[in-house]
Motif scaffolding. Structure first.
Motif: not given
Length: 237
Positions: A131-141
């Motif tokens: 629940g902490k600040p996000p560690i990454a933006i991720t796009a999955i294909y």
């Protein structure tokens, strides 16, 4: 029975917190002074001071000499991952929860950027830990024929690659990983709560089956300080 109304200082603190966590107020941005908050919100100096105290306690704001009160750099845990081990990659996918924000068929720009051909479904979201600040933006294909529904993605308690193996019987034979240093654009920085141009690590993982078909590709942007790789190198004798 109706809930009691929140104190005015908490209402103000919640409003300011929302502006900070949404990215409308960015690290280093100056906040209004207590007197300005009093005039804008028609509140007492005590109310304004208490609201600022709550945000300070939450480490969302800080006082800087010569700058007044500014938005602090939102702290996030540094997620450490060993490199060179497939199980470690799976563990990352399990521990860093993927929070889906949108999905759509991958457009040509995304396919060209990632080197994919054919019909793929694109899922975009944030990686979070505890629940902490996000560690990454991720796009999955994922190829259309193997793609899960949004509801399945929301409810997954394992990695997406493991779901593909379990559901379709298509095993991952090899993962190729590429990393490079990049700077976040305005949209990416806003979602991660940092400044535009903030340094980040871009990681692309291509999951291939035994026939070398890409059954999953993930593209992640990790802001500096929120993610670290660890590699063990044994000297051969």
């Amino acid at each position: 029975m109706s809930k009691p109304a929140l104190p005015r200082y908490r209402i103000l603190a919640n409003a300011l917190r929302a502006e900070i966590t949404s990215g409308r107020l960015k690290p280093g941005d100056q906040l209004k002074t207590e007197l300005e908050l009093c005039e804008i919100h028609n509140i007492s100096r005590h109310t304004a001071r208490e609201a600022m105290r709550l945000l300070t306690d939450d480490k969302l704001i800080e006082r800087k000499r010569g700058s007044g009160t500014v938005v602090a750099q939102i702290s996030a845990p540094t997620f450490e991952q060993p490199i060179g081990d497939f199980e470690a990659i799976l563990q990352y996918a399990r521990n860093a929860h993927f929070v889906l924000t949108s999905s759509a068929p991958a457009d040509q720009e995304a396919l060209d950027r990632t080197g994919l051909t054919g019909k793929y479904q694109q899922y975009i979201g944030l990686r979070t830990v505890d629940g902490k600040p996000p560690i990454a933006i991720t796009a999955i294909y994922i190829p259309k024929k193997l793609a899960p529904t949004d509801d399945i993605i929301h409810g997954l308690e394992t990695s997406v690659s493991e779901w593909i193996e379990q559901t379709h019987g298509v095993a991952v034979a090899r993962v190729v990983q590429r990393m490079e240093a990049v700077a976040l654009d305005a949209s990416q920085a806003k979602r991660l709560g940092v400044n535009t141009g903030f340094p980040a690590l871009r990681t692309i993982r291509r999951y291939r089956d035994a026939s070398e078909r890409i059954i999953l590709l993930s593209e992640s942007l990790h802001p500096a300080g929120r993610f670290a790789y660890e590699m063990r190198l044994d000297r051969s004798r």
